[in-house]
Design an enzyme around this catalytic site. Structure first.
Site, PDB file in Angstrom:
ATOM      1  N   GLY A 280       0.820  -1.199   0.000  1.00  0.00           N
ATOM      2  CA  GLY A 280       0.000   0.000   0.000  1.00  0.00           C
ATOM      3  C   GLY A 280       0.854   1.248   0.000  1.00  0.00           C
ATOM      4  O   GLY A 280       0.588   2.218  -0.702  1.00  0.00           O
ATOM      5  N   GLY A 281       1.889   1.227   0.837  1.00  0.00           N
ATOM      6  CA  GLY A 281       2.782   2.376   0.913  1.00  0.00           C
ATOM      7  C   GLY A 281       4.098   1.961   1.515  1.00  0.00           C
ATOM      8  O   GLY A 281       4.224   0.892   2.131  1.00  0.00           O
ATOM      9  N   MET A 282       5.115   2.795   1.320  1.00  0.00           N
ATOM     10  CA  MET A 282       6.420   2.601   1.943  1.00  0.00           C
ATOM     11  C   MET A 282       6.895   3.945   2.441  1.00  0.00           C
ATOM     12  O   MET A 282       6.957   4.922   1.692  1.00  0.00           O
ATOM     13  CB  MET A 282       7.417   2.011   0.947  1.00  0.00           C
ATOM     14  CG  MET A 282       8.804   1.786   1.556  1.00  0.00           C
ATOM     15  SD  MET A 282       8.769   0.625   2.953  1.00  0.00           S
ATOM     16  CE  MET A 282      10.169   1.203   3.906  1.00  0.00           C
ATOM     17  N   GLU A 283       7.265   3.987   3.713  1.00  0.00           N
ATOM     18  CA  GLU A 283       7.485   5.231   4.444  1.00  0.00           C
ATOM     19  C   GLU A 283       8.863   5.833   4.218  1.00  0.00           C
ATOM     20  O   GLU A 283       9.497   6.333   5.155  1.00  0.00           O
ATOM     21  CB  GLU A 283       7.266   4.992   5.942  1.00  0.00           C
ATOM     22  CG  GLU A 283       8.229   4.007   6.606  1.00  0.00           C
ATOM     23  CD  GLU A 283       7.825   2.554   6.557  1.00  0.00           C
ATOM     24  OE1 GLU A 283       8.394   1.757   7.326  1.00  0.00           O
ATOM     25  OE2 GLU A 283       6.939   2.202   5.735  1.00  0.00           O
ATOM     26  N   ASN A 284       9.367   5.815   3.001  1.00  0.00           N
ATOM     27  CA  ASN A 284      10.677   6.394   2.736  1.00  0.00           C
ATOM     28  C   ASN A 284      10.703   7.847   3.201  1.00  0.00           C
ATOM     29  O   ASN A 284       9.820   8.629   2.864  1.00  0.00           O
ATOM     30  CB  ASN A 284      10.995   6.306   1.245  1.00  0.00           C
ATOM     31  CG  ASN A 284      10.942   4.877   0.744  1.00  0.00           C
ATOM     32  OD1 ASN A 284      11.557   3.987   1.311  1.00  0.00           O
ATOM     33  ND2 ASN A 284      10.176   4.647  -0.299  1.00  0.00           N
ATOM     34  N   HIS A 307      -1.052   6.358   7.912  1.00  0.00           N
ATOM     35  CA  HIS A 307      -0.153   5.334   8.445  1.00  0.00           C
ATOM     36  C   HIS A 307       1.291   5.637   8.058  1.00  0.00           C
ATOM     37  O   HIS A 307       2.190   5.613   8.914  1.00  0.00           O
ATOM     38  CB  HIS A 307      -0.564   3.962   7.906  1.00  0.00           C
ATOM     39  CG  HIS A 307       0.281   2.829   8.395  1.00  0.00           C
ATOM     40  ND1 HIS A 307      -0.036   2.111   9.525  1.00  0.00           N
ATOM     41  CD2 HIS A 307       1.444   2.306   7.927  1.00  0.00           C
ATOM     42  CE1 HIS A 307       0.889   1.186   9.727  1.00  0.00           C
ATOM     43  NE2 HIS A 307       1.800   1.286   8.763  1.00  0.00           N
ATOM     44  N   GLU A 308       1.529   5.915   6.772  1.00  0.00           N
ATOM     45  CA  GLU A 308       2.902   6.187   6.335  1.00  0.00           C
ATOM     46  C   GLU A 308       3.436   7.473   6.958  1.00  0.00           C
ATOM     47  O   GLU A 308       4.619   7.566   7.297  1.00  0.00           O
ATOM     48  CB  GLU A 308       2.968   6.245   4.804  1.00  0.00           C
ATOM     49  CG  GLU A 308       2.402   5.026   4.085  1.00  0.00           C
ATOM     50  CD  GLU A 308       2.979   3.703   4.567  1.00  0.00           C
ATOM     51  OE1 GLU A 308       4.138   3.686   5.027  1.00  0.00           O
ATOM     52  OE2 GLU A 308       2.262   2.686   4.501  1.00  0.00           O
ATOM     53  N   HIS A 311       4.714   6.903  10.393  1.00  0.00           N
ATOM     54  CA  HIS A 311       6.054   6.316  10.400  1.00  0.00           C
ATOM     55  C   HIS A 311       7.152   7.379  10.499  1.00  0.00           C
ATOM     56  O   HIS A 311       8.289   7.047  10.870  1.00  0.00           O
ATOM     57  CB  HIS A 311       6.279   5.484   9.140  1.00  0.00           C
ATOM     58  CG  HIS A 311       5.908   4.052   9.278  1.00  0.00           C
ATOM     59  ND1 HIS A 311       6.418   3.240  10.271  1.00  0.00           N
ATOM     60  CD2 HIS A 311       5.081   3.259   8.542  1.00  0.00           C
ATOM     61  CE1 HIS A 311       5.932   2.019  10.135  1.00  0.00           C
ATOM     62  NE2 HIS A 311       5.113   2.005   9.100  1.00  0.00           N
ATOM     63  N   GLU A 330       5.652  -0.889  13.813  1.00  0.00           N
ATOM     64  CA  GLU A 330       4.304  -0.945  13.256  1.00  0.00           C
ATOM     65  C   GLU A 330       3.188  -0.823  14.288  1.00  0.00           C
ATOM     66  O   GLU A 330       2.135  -0.261  13.996  1.00  0.00           O
ATOM     67  CB  GLU A 330       4.131  -2.237  12.450  1.00  0.00           C
ATOM     68  CG  GLU A 330       5.023  -2.305  11.229  1.00  0.00           C
ATOM     69  CD  GLU A 330       4.750  -1.215  10.200  1.00  0.00           C
ATOM     70  OE1 GLU A 330       3.740  -0.506  10.322  1.00  0.00           O
ATOM     71  OE2 GLU A 330       5.561  -1.075   9.274  1.00  0.00           O
ATOM     72  N   ASP A 387      10.706 -10.997   6.118  1.00  0.00           N
ATOM     73  CA  ASP A 387       9.358 -10.754   5.596  1.00  0.00           C
ATOM     74  C   ASP A 387       8.341 -11.714   6.201  1.00  0.00           C
ATOM     75  O   ASP A 387       7.143 -11.414   6.243  1.00  0.00           O
ATOM     76  CB  ASP A 387       9.343 -10.879   4.070  1.00  0.00           C
ATOM     77  CG  ASP A 387       9.810  -9.602   3.386  1.00  0.00           C
ATOM     78  OD1 ASP A 387       9.922  -8.571   4.071  1.00  0.00           O
ATOM     79  OD2 ASP A 387      10.074  -9.638   2.168  1.00  0.00           O
ATOM     80  N   TYR A 395       1.581  -5.279  13.516  1.00  0.00           N
ATOM     81  CA  TYR A 395       0.733  -4.105  13.309  1.00  0.00           C
ATOM     82  C   TYR A 395      -0.404  -4.044  14.338  1.00  0.00           C
ATOM     83  O   TYR A 395      -0.531  -3.075  15.097  1.00  0.00           O
ATOM     84  CB  TYR A 395       0.132  -4.145  11.909  1.00  0.00           C
ATOM     85  CG  TYR A 395       1.104  -3.964  10.777  1.00  0.00           C
ATOM     86  CD1 TYR A 395       1.165  -2.776  10.056  1.00  0.00           C
ATOM     87  CD2 TYR A 395       1.951  -4.999  10.380  1.00  0.00           C
ATOM     88  CE1 TYR A 395       2.032  -2.608   8.989  1.00  0.00           C
ATOM     89  CE2 TYR A 395       2.833  -4.847   9.321  1.00  0.00           C
ATOM     90  CZ  TYR A 395       2.866  -3.650   8.632  1.00  0.00           C
ATOM     91  OH  TYR A 395       3.742  -3.496   7.581  1.00  0.00           O
ATOM     92  N   ARG A 568      -0.453  -5.264  -5.708  1.00  0.00           N
ATOM     93  CA  ARG A 568      -0.472  -5.132  -4.252  1.00  0.00           C
ATOM     94  C   ARG A 568      -0.787  -6.473  -3.604  1.00  0.00           C
ATOM     95  O   ARG A 568      -1.869  -7.036  -3.780  1.00  0.00           O
ATOM     96  CB  ARG A 568      -1.493  -4.069  -3.856  1.00  0.00           C
ATOM     97  CG  ARG A 568      -1.422  -3.640  -2.410  1.00  0.00           C
ATOM     98  CD  ARG A 568      -2.378  -2.479  -2.160  1.00  0.00           C
ATOM     99  NE  ARG A 568      -2.463  -2.149  -0.751  1.00  0.00           N
ATOM    100  CZ  ARG A 568      -3.328  -1.266  -0.247  1.00  0.00           C
ATOM    101  NH1 ARG A 568      -4.156  -0.618  -1.054  1.00  0.00           N
ATOM    102  NH2 ARG A 568      -3.352  -1.026   1.054  1.00  0.00           N
TER     103      ARG A 568
END
Length: 617
Positions: A280-284, A307-308, A311, A330, A387, A395, A568
């Protein structure tokens, strides 16, 4: 392409002194002997060869008294051409060895050092086997140009950068990236907003980050500001809709700051990726990567952005020391996300998210097994791909622990604790043992018997959900369930009070439908609500498993489009499992997967190859 010199700007990073952290079972690196603290990266992006090539210079730090003569980095599927002591190109060549390939960890890159070595440069290039990199053809994008993006979490940074690939090691960085003219590169750093005619771009990240937050994307991208410190990047065809969808982004950042302190990363921008992005997303940092599947047209799926954003405090600012401590990232982030959404849209909205999360937690515990140690918050993932630990346990059970703590001590006390936690440990890594010591000292020990009421050890080191957990409920979902009962009792679907339902309410309705529905019943619902033609991926992903089970022919084309376009994992796993569960469904599942697999990221194909077998089998 010409060799590029290092950027001319300079940084004087002042990293915090390292705390003694537990050994990381997912890294070859030995940072207690020699650690990296600043990176100067120089890369050329070659879409024809699908490689990155260049050099990485690491500034080193030795603990006082260290006599180490070797730097150990993580690498996987990298071609190491040379290693120099010092900067490029004047550095002196040194001996290096790439160790044997480990199925989980990749290879150890061992570099011979002198006692006075303060920097090393690795000249290298990636290979097509680099799992972090997804190279997309123009046909896989929303435009006419190719696209590249990285996904470094959990231990994939080592497939495109020789590094100490552990979340307990932080570093600042600068970079120069050469790309084909007309394409825009972006990183987890200060980013350009306009194209440069020479295709050469410079980047800087002044705040120290772990390797899993290293990110690069290159494509036909444009930028639109949303406020003085927020904005969105996307392909031109996607940008107008994305800008409208994320119009509340500044309010989200402000709401987060009101809760837990100042945003410490300067800008907060979003990059909307092509649909093959596996998450869904990646918090870079500074640039959250998001899936286009949240572009619903009504801002109903933006809790993922919350959510991101969360983070930026829990995960990016205070980071799990190892992947065994993943819940510290998480669990706090889910709790924080729902507090942001409550602040913006009210408690009834946040209650829906809590109930959805709780349902997901129960499903995960059932799948893993109620007595499994993988349902503990503190995991033991040694020897396994981390993973495997990135499940709803970290979470939702992590969030549930904080929700229970809120129930026991009240929001004001918990909020003060969390705000101080982020402020005191900013830009540091945190392991579970150290956190529990801090939690006891700052909160639990201040009230006699509080830790016993919380059952802290049962949360962290025990399976399942402790009995002390408070129940969760949603008034809006209760109304959905009432509507569902009236339909089951014969009320036509067009008479249900569903006009103002959000995406979450529709998903709850679909998940609440009884098993074994006949095609005629699905057709009645489809005629009333248009599920098969929905542009909302959350709704469509909840609907399609029902159509698979019923062999509902009108949805076959929609299922094909979904599986071959969307990457996804959250959506795809239930769909493939539904196909496998249908009598005679395995051949169809494998045919669809063989067609769709080239569009999926390696993070996803690892999962689906195990589930379905590779198409060549």
């Amino acid at each position: 392409m010409r060799e590029l010199p290092f950027p001319t700007f300079h940084m004087a990073p002042t990293p915090l002194p390292a705390r003694l952290l537990p050994p990381d079972p997912h890294s070859h690196a030995r940072p207690t002997e020699v650690s990296v603290h600043h990176l100067a990266l120089n890369l050329r992006v070659d879409f024809a060869a699908r490689t990155l090539a260049g050099h990485a210079t690491w500034q080193l730090r030795r603990p006082e008294g260290s006599t180490a003569t070797e730097l150990v980095l993580d690498a996987r599927h990298l071609r190491i051409e040379a290693v120099l002591l010092g900067n490029f190109p004047e550095g002196e060549p040194t001996e290096f060895v790439l160790g044997p390939e480990d199925a989980v960890l990749g290879q150890a890159l061992r570099i011979r050092l002198r006692p006075d070595t303060t920097a090393v440069t690795i000249v290298y290039q990636t290979t097509p086997a680099a799992a972090a990199l997804q190279w997309l053809s123009p046909e896989q994008t929303a435009g006419t140009q190719p696209f590249l993006f990285t996904q470094s979490q959990a231990i994939l940074a080592r497939t495109w950068l020789p590094c100490q690939d552990s979340p307990g090691v932080r570093f600042t960085y600068e970079a120069r990236v050469q790309v084909p003219a007309g394409l825009l590169p972006l990183m987890s750093a200060e980013n350009p907003q306009q194209l440069r005619p020479d295709g050469c771009y410079e980047f800087r990240m002044a705040q120290p980050i772990p390797a899993y937050l290293m990110a690069l994307a290159v494509g036909d991208l444009e930028f639109r500001p949303l406020s003085a410190r927020t904005g969105v990047y996307a392909e031109p065809a996607t940008l107008p809709g994305a800008a409208g969808e994320f119009a509340d982004l500044e309010q989200m950042v402000a709401a987060a700051e009101d809760l837990y302190g100042p945003y410490r990363w300067d800008r907060y921008d979003l990059l909307v990726l092509p649909p093959s992005f596996p998450f869904g997303g990646m918090e870079n940092p500074r640039l959250t990567f998001v899936t286009p599947t949240i572009l619903a047209g009504d801002r109903s799926l933006t809790s993922l952005v919350a959510h991101e954003l969360a983070h930026s405090w829990s995960g990016n600012l205070v980071t799990n020391a190892t992947w065994n401590d993943f819940w510290l990232n998480e669990g706090f982030t889910v709790y924080f996300e729902r507090r942001i959404m409550e602040k913006l849209y009210g408690r009834p909205y946040a209650d829906m998210l809590q109930v959805l999360g709780h349902a997901g937690l129960l499903r995960t515990i059932q799948e893993i097994g109620a007595a499994s140690p993988d349902t503990h918050l503190l995991l033991d993932l040694a020897g396994r791909d981390p993973d495997e630990g990135l499940t709803d346990i970290a979470y939702e059970k992590g969030d549930y622990l904080l929700l229970t703590l809120e129930h026991l001590v009240g929001r004001p006390r918990l909020d003060a604790f969390i705000k101080e936690y982020f402020a005191r440990h900013g830009f540091q890594s945190m392991d579970t043992t150290t956190f529990l010591t801090y939690l006891r000292r700052e909160l639990l020990d201040l009230e006699l018997g509080l830790e016993e009421k919380l059952q802290l050890d049962a949360w962290v080191n025990g399976p399942g959900i402790p009995a002390v957990a408070p129940p969760v409920s949603s008034a809006r979902f209760a109304a959905v369930e009432a509507a569902l009962r009236t339909w089951q009792n014969g009320t036509p679907p067009t008479h249900l009070p569903a006009a103002a339902w959000s995406s979450h309410e529709w998903v709850h309705f679909l998940h609440g439908l009884p098993p074994g529905l006949r095609p005629a019943q699905l057709a009645e619902l489809d005629a009333a609500f248009g599920f098969t033609d929905s542009g909302n991926t959350e709704i469509l992903a909840a609907w399609l498993p029902l159509t698979i089970a019923a062999d509902y022919a009108p949805a076959e084309a929609a299922l094909h489009r979904f599986l071959t376009r969307v990457g996804r994992r959250k959506f795809l796993i239930p769909l493939y499992k539904a196909l496998l569960a249908r009598p005679g469904g395995r051949p169809l599942a494998r045919r669809l997967y063989a067609e769709a697999r080239p569009n999926y990221h390696a993070v996803a194909t690892v999962t689906f190859d195990a589930l379905l077998g590779t198409p060549t089998e």
